[in-house]
Design a protein around this motif. Structure first.
Motif, PDB file in Angstrom:
ATOM      1  N   GLN A 142       1.022  -1.048   0.169  1.00 41.93           N
ATOM      2  CA  GLN A 142       0.075   0.282  -0.067  1.00 41.93           C
ATOM      3  C   GLN A 142       1.098   1.056   0.358  1.00 41.93           C
ATOM      4  OE1 GLN A 142      -2.817   0.543   3.512  1.00 41.93           O
ATOM      5  NE2 GLN A 142      -3.918   1.682   2.512  1.00 41.93           N
ATOM      6  N   VAL A 143       1.851   0.932   0.670  1.00 43.08           N
ATOM      7  CA  VAL A 143       3.439   2.738   0.686  1.00 43.08           C
ATOM      8  C   VAL A 143       3.359   2.745  -0.803  1.00 43.08           C
ATOM      9  CG1 VAL A 143       5.151   3.127   2.172  1.00 43.08           C
ATOM     10  CG2 VAL A 143       3.602   1.729   3.452  1.00 43.08           C
ATOM     11  N   GLU A 144       4.179   1.636  -1.232  1.00 44.91           N
ATOM     12  CA  GLU A 144       4.773   1.856  -2.316  1.00 44.91           C
ATOM     13  C   GLU A 144       3.733   2.345  -3.279  1.00 44.91           C
ATOM     14  OE1 GLU A 144       6.690   1.352  -5.948  1.00 44.91           O
ATOM     15  OE2 GLU A 144       7.283   1.776  -3.863  1.00 44.91           O
ATOM     16  N   ALA A 145       2.332   1.308  -3.217  1.00 49.35           N
ATOM     17  CA  ALA A 145       1.479   2.521  -4.464  1.00 49.35           C
ATOM     18  C   ALA A 145       1.298   3.709  -3.985  1.00 49.35           C
ATOM     19  CB  ALA A 145       0.018   1.656  -4.645  1.00 49.35           C
ATOM     20  N   PHE A 146       1.040   3.713  -2.843  1.00 53.51           N
ATOM     21  CA  PHE A 146       0.557   5.224  -3.148  1.00 53.51           C
ATOM     22  C   PHE A 146       1.798   6.155  -3.367  1.00 53.51           C
ATOM     23  CE2 PHE A 146       1.876   8.889   0.555  1.00 53.51           C
ATOM     24  CZ  PHE A 146       0.794   9.740   0.222  1.00 53.51           C
ATOM     25  N   LEU A 147       3.071   6.187  -2.814  1.00 54.95           N
ATOM     26  CA  LEU A 147       4.530   6.695  -3.723  1.00 54.95           C
ATOM     27  C   LEU A 147       4.535   7.285  -4.245  1.00 54.95           C
ATOM     28  CD1 LEU A 147       6.936   5.516  -0.723  1.00 54.95           C
ATOM     29  CD2 LEU A 147       5.700   7.090  -0.428  1.00 54.95           C
ATOM     30  N   ALA A 148       4.369   5.538  -5.464  1.00 56.67           N
ATOM     31  CA  ALA A 148       4.376   5.263  -7.165  1.00 56.67           C
ATOM     32  C   ALA A 148       3.631   7.109  -7.450  1.00 56.67           C
ATOM     33  CB  ALA A 148       4.222   4.245  -7.009  1.00 56.67           C
ATOM     34  N   GLY A 149       2.184   7.083  -6.863  1.00 53.83           N
ATOM     35  CA  GLY A 149       2.290   7.788  -7.178  1.00 53.83           C
ATOM     36  C   GLY A 149       2.363   9.738  -7.385  1.00 53.83           C
ATOM     37  N   VAL A 191      14.726  -2.395   2.731  1.00 56.80           N
ATOM     38  CA  VAL A 191      14.262  -2.996   3.882  1.00 56.80           C
ATOM     39  C   VAL A 191      12.559  -2.736   4.687  1.00 56.80           C
ATOM     40  CG1 VAL A 191      16.802  -2.362   4.706  1.00 56.80           C
ATOM     41  CG2 VAL A 191      15.380  -0.547   5.483  1.00 56.80           C
ATOM     42  N   GLY A 192      12.280  -2.185   3.722  1.00 58.46           N
ATOM     43  CA  GLY A 192      10.675  -2.543   4.027  1.00 58.46           C
ATOM     44  C   GLY A 192      10.220  -1.408   5.575  1.00 58.46           C
ATOM     45  N   LEU A 193       9.290  -1.738   5.903  1.00 56.89           N
ATOM     46  CA  LEU A 193       9.142  -0.849   6.778  1.00 56.89           C
ATOM     47  C   LEU A 193       9.604  -1.191   8.329  1.00 56.89           C
ATOM     48  CD1 LEU A 193       5.172  -0.823   6.008  1.00 56.89           C
ATOM     49  CD2 LEU A 193       7.140   1.006   5.514  1.00 56.89           C
ATOM     50  N   VAL A 194      10.474  -1.075   8.490  1.00 62.49           N
ATOM     51  CA  VAL A 194      11.928  -2.083   9.695  1.00 62.49           C
ATOM     52  C   VAL A 194      13.036  -1.705  10.300  1.00 62.49           C
ATOM     53  CG1 VAL A 194      11.820  -3.978   9.385  1.00 62.49           C
ATOM     54  CG2 VAL A 194      13.574  -3.242   8.639  1.00 62.49           C
ATOM     55  N   ALA A 215       5.192   5.951   9.790  1.00 63.70           N
ATOM     56  CA  ALA A 215       3.738   6.610   9.852  1.00 63.70           C
ATOM     57  C   ALA A 215       3.518   7.367   8.841  1.00 63.70           C
ATOM     58  CB  ALA A 215       3.543   8.098  10.721  1.00 63.70           C
ATOM     59  N   GLY A 216       1.967   7.046   8.828  1.00 58.59           N
ATOM     60  CA  GLY A 216       0.306   7.143   7.105  1.00 58.59           C
ATOM     61  C   GLY A 216      -0.353   7.333   7.953  1.00 58.59           C
ATOM     62  N   SER A 217      -1.258   8.752   7.229  1.00 63.71           N
ATOM     63  CA  SER A 217      -2.442   8.690   7.482  1.00 63.71           C
ATOM     64  C   SER A 217      -3.505   8.303   6.680  1.00 63.71           C
ATOM     65  CB  SER A 217      -2.696  10.613   7.349  1.00 63.71           C
ATOM     66  OG  SER A 217      -1.790  10.838   5.911  1.00 63.71           O
ATOM     67  N   PHE A 218      -4.799   8.291   7.354  1.00 67.52           N
ATOM     68  CA  PHE A 218      -5.761   7.364   7.006  1.00 67.52           C
ATOM     69  C   PHE A 218      -7.029   8.303   5.911  1.00 67.52           C
ATOM     70  CE2 PHE A 218      -2.329   4.655   7.303  1.00 67.52           C
ATOM     71  CZ  PHE A 218      -2.739   3.406   6.826  1.00 67.52           C
ATOM     72  N   GLU A 219      -7.465   7.511   5.285  1.00 67.58           N
ATOM     73  CA  GLU A 219      -9.398   8.342   5.238  1.00 67.58           C
ATOM     74  C   GLU A 219      -9.854   6.927   5.192  1.00 67.58           C
ATOM     75  OE1 GLU A 219     -11.377  10.555   1.948  1.00 67.58           O
ATOM     76  OE2 GLU A 219     -10.345  12.334   3.713  1.00 67.58           O
ATOM     77  N   GLY A 220     -10.496   6.036   6.388  1.00 64.19           N
ATOM     78  CA  GLY A 220     -11.007   5.323   5.707  1.00 64.19           C
ATOM     79  C   GLY A 220      -9.466   4.030   5.252  1.00 64.19           C
ATOM     80  N   ASP A 221      -9.254   3.174   4.738  1.00 59.96           N
ATOM     81  CA  ASP A 221      -8.875   1.962   4.223  1.00 59.96           C
ATOM     82  C   ASP A 221      -7.569   3.069   3.285  1.00 59.96           C
ATOM     83  OD1 ASP A 221      -9.748   0.116   5.961  1.00 59.96           O
ATOM     84  OD2 ASP A 221     -10.720  -0.318   4.357  1.00 59.96           O
ATOM     85  N   ARG A 222      -7.749   4.469   3.016  1.00 59.41           N
ATOM     86  CA  ARG A 222      -7.072   5.105   2.138  1.00 59.41           C
ATOM     87  C   ARG A 222      -5.648   5.736   1.926  1.00 59.41           C
ATOM     88  NH1 ARG A 222      -6.812   9.019  -1.194  1.00 59.41           N
ATOM     89  NH2 ARG A 222      -8.607  10.038  -0.518  1.00 59.41           N
ATOM     90  N   LEU A 223      -4.277   5.614   2.626  1.00 55.60           N
ATOM     91  CA  LEU A 223      -3.480   6.091   2.800  1.00 55.60           C
ATOM     92  C   LEU A 223      -3.305   7.417   2.331  1.00 55.60           C
ATOM     93  CD1 LEU A 223      -1.194   5.661   4.316  1.00 55.60           C
ATOM     94  CD2 LEU A 223       0.532   4.774   2.624  1.00 55.60           C
ATOM     95  N   CYS A 224      -3.002   8.352   2.686  1.00 53.14           N
ATOM     96  CA  CYS A 224      -3.339   9.241   2.649  1.00 53.14           C
ATOM     97  C   CYS A 224      -1.412  10.718   2.376  1.00 53.14           C
ATOM     98  CB  CYS A 224      -4.172  10.280   2.702  1.00 53.14           C
ATOM     99  SG  CYS A 224      -5.856   9.701   2.814  1.00 53.14           S
TER     100      CYS A 224
END
Length: 296
Positions: free
Chosen positions: A13-20, A35-38, A49-58
């Protein structure tokens, strides 16, 4: 809107958001891919940290092993909260804010750091280049200079140059940690095959690196240039642009199709050099390094 820490399993989900937001997310995507999210406070690790609107990462913020917070927070009112959430979770000081200009300004204001003293406070111009449009300088095309990946014999020179670069840019201050910072940066870049040396005859005359790369199954996809440096006595000879062109030709040969970089708004000679290679201005970025790291 809700904010939470990001953990292993959230990577797709993070990669998909950042690719945008690809052009301004290179550091984040490169570290994520490595290294991923470690976060074990090791190179390329971060607390995210991520902000969400419902299940959508913003939006996201990553507090890195270098005590820098890197932002991709298009909703400006979330930038400070994202930075604070990541910083408090990892309990590291905040040394710098990095990201798109408006996001860095919003986070700085929201964190109460607008008046904090800095060693570097620079609005940057973001440049992009489809590598099919790369224009190769004559000196490189004709073989008068040659760009190659760095070799072990280059390291003493490259560490000295890196120290000069860190001091000139304000990324570091003179002190006992300068040598270690320079050596670590050079060693990491060389170990990853991201560090290049431009030579004239057999003499090194400039250096450059990729500070972020995006790879796929077919090889490199996208690269970000950083650490371009020519010593003062050799400037004005076109070495920097030849070094950048050389590393981009190498990246193109390994599959990369696009390159990005950023440079200070007042750095007119550097901007002219990049435009001569085919880069075009496409946005902004910001680097703010605080004289004293802040505890959030």
């Amino acid at each position: 809107m809700s904010i939470r820490l990001l953990h292993s399993g959230d990577e797709p989900q993070v990669e998909a958001f950042l690719a945008g937001h690809a052009d301004t997310s290179m550091l984040l995507r490169s570290n994520l891919g490595k290294v991923g999210l470690v976060d074990r406070a090791e190179p390329f690790h971060a607390t995210w940290a991520g902000s969400f609107e419902g299940d959508r990462l913003c939006g996201v913020a990553a507090h890195t092993w270098l005590q820098t917070v890197i932002l991709q927070a298009p909703r400006l009112d979330e930038a400070a909260a994202l930075a604070r959430t990541a910083a408090r979770a990892c309990q590291r000081p905040l040394k710098a804010l990095i990201g798109p200009l408006a996001q860095v300004e919003s986070a700085r204001q929201g964190l109460g750091l607008a008046g904090a003293e800095t060693t570097l406070d620079e609005a940057e111009v973001l440049f992009t280049l489809p590598l099919c449009d790369l224009r190769v300088p004559a000196a490189l095309a004709e073989g008068r200079v040659r760009c190659r990946q760095s070799e072990p014999a280059d390291l003493p020179q490259l560490v000295r140059w890196r120290k000069e670069f860190l001091l000139e840019t304000g990324l570091e201050r003179e002190g006992p940690g300068l040598e270690e910072a320079a050596r670590n940066t050079v060693a990491l870049a060389q170990g990853d095959g991201r560090l290049y040396t431009l030579v004239e005859g057999s003499a090194p005359v400039a250096t450059t690196a990729f500070n972020a790369v995006i790879s796929g199954a077919a090889g490199l996809q996208m690269v970000q240039i950083g650490g371009v440096f020519t010593p003062k006595e050799l400037r004005g000879k076109g070495h920097a642009r030849a070094a950048v062109a050389g590393q981009l030709l190498d990246a193109q040969g390994r599959g990369a199709a696009r390159a990005v970089l950023f440079t200070g708004r007042e750095q007119r000679p550097a901007q002219a050099a990049y435009r001569s290679l085919g880069f075009v201005e496409s946005g902004d970025y910001a680097l703010v390094y605080f004289r004293e790291p802040a505890l959030l």
